[in-house]
Design an enzyme around this catalytic site. Sequence first.
Site, PDB file in Angstrom:
ATOM      1  N   ASP A 113      -3.059   2.358  -5.956  1.00 53.13           N
ATOM      2  CA  ASP A 113      -1.939   2.365  -5.013  1.00 53.13           C
ATOM      3  C   ASP A 113      -1.897   1.192  -4.050  1.00 53.13           C
ATOM      4  OD1 ASP A 113      -4.097   3.238  -3.397  1.00 53.13           O
ATOM      5  OD2 ASP A 113      -2.664   4.173  -2.043  1.00 53.13           O
ATOM      6  N   GLU A 114      -2.647   0.155  -4.338  1.00 52.42           N
ATOM      7  CA  GLU A 114      -2.698  -0.990  -3.428  1.00 52.42           C
ATOM      8  C   GLU A 114      -2.805  -2.277  -4.220  1.00 52.42           C
ATOM      9  OE1 GLU A 114      -5.698  -1.408  -0.221  1.00 52.42           O
ATOM     10  OE2 GLU A 114      -6.000   0.712  -0.604  1.00 52.42           O
ATOM     11  N   ASP A 168       0.851  -1.191   0.000  1.00 58.90           N
ATOM     12  CA  ASP A 168       0.000   0.000   0.000  1.00 58.90           C
ATOM     13  C   ASP A 168       0.891   1.247   0.000  1.00 58.90           C
ATOM     14  OD1 ASP A 168      -2.093   1.745   0.234  1.00 58.90           O
ATOM     15  OD2 ASP A 168      -2.573   1.238   2.315  1.00 58.90           O
TER      16      ASP A 168
HETATM   17 MG   LIG Z   1      -2.461   3.988   0.125  1.00 60.89          MG
END
Ligand SMILES: [Mg+2]
Length: 367
Positions: A108-109, A14
């Site tokens: 973003d993960e 993350d």
């Molecule tokens: Mg994040």
Amino acid sequence: MSNEFPLRKIIHVDMDAFYASVEQLDNPELRGKPIAVGGSSDRGVVSAASYEARKYGVRSAMSSVLAKRNCPDLIFVRARFDRYKEISKQIRSIFYEYTDLVEPLSLDEAYLDVTVNKKGNPSATLIAKEIRARILQETGLNASAGISINKFIAKVASDINKPNGQKTVNPEEVVSFLEELEIRKFYGVGKVTAEKMYRLGIFTGNDLKSKTEGFLEEHFGKSGSYYYNVVRGIHNSPVKPHRIPKSVGAERTFNENLSSEIFMLERLEHITNELEKRLKKSNIAGKTVTLKIKYSDFTLNTRSKTLPYFISDQKLILETAKELLYQEKLQNSVRLLGISLANLNTEKKERTKEVKEVVSVQLKFEF
Ligand SMILES: [Mg+2]
């Protein structure tokens, strides 16, 4: 330990305050300052906040007005999604050097299954370290990671040493980790569910574990058995490399709140046109129409109807959406309307056998 139990090595990566960090990376003047990505107008919403801004209680999904009130020096920066996508691609290509089993959750993960990996590295912990170093080296951005035996625990763990940290929950630590975990930190337990849990005397994993599956189903419906299992370390959902969308939707936020249903019908027509375009593009049809209504006070209301057949035609979707709109009186003026279609014809009914076995810890399993 039975052989059928799929003990896996899962990493959840993350990025830290992703959009905000990208802006600070690209614009050195913003570094060390409280910034929010999003519109600063009266109707704006924060989509990401830098850590400097979070100190003042600025959070994503907060209205920009409230954010500014919490942090008067807050600097608003317009989102640049093309740039975020570009970096996201860069990060994913790093993941693919380790495994093809990569399931992105957002830009973003992602979850990675590294049980078997291209580097032949038996330690998921070391792989996560390496990946984070590579991300920093190649993008200049920090990432955090959680490492464990399933997606649920990995996801929860990635938050623990954030920012720029990682946390491994080894197989033998799983039971105590989950028992001690605060209920609001369980992935899938939002604010509303957490409060409901508190009222039932459930504050930690241990409290949750003391409830029967029947009790949890009675109070939380289908999610009840999910809670019952995850707290026992059971979460067999595989890392799905090719994400098949579960729903397709379109929505619109209005410049002015709407209070008349007549005006809303007009907007619904635009939204269903947009939705039809998206459906046609991917040749998708679905059975469940959901109307999402966000009121001016930000409360959310969703109404769904499932038809006995697949639809993708704008007129049919609109007809169902209208029906849903009139189904109940509006509570307030409306700032956003959305329509989505689920129960799609593209969904393969996966018949993965759920292996229900409590995590046992005798096996020596290198992490
Ligand atoms: Mg994040």
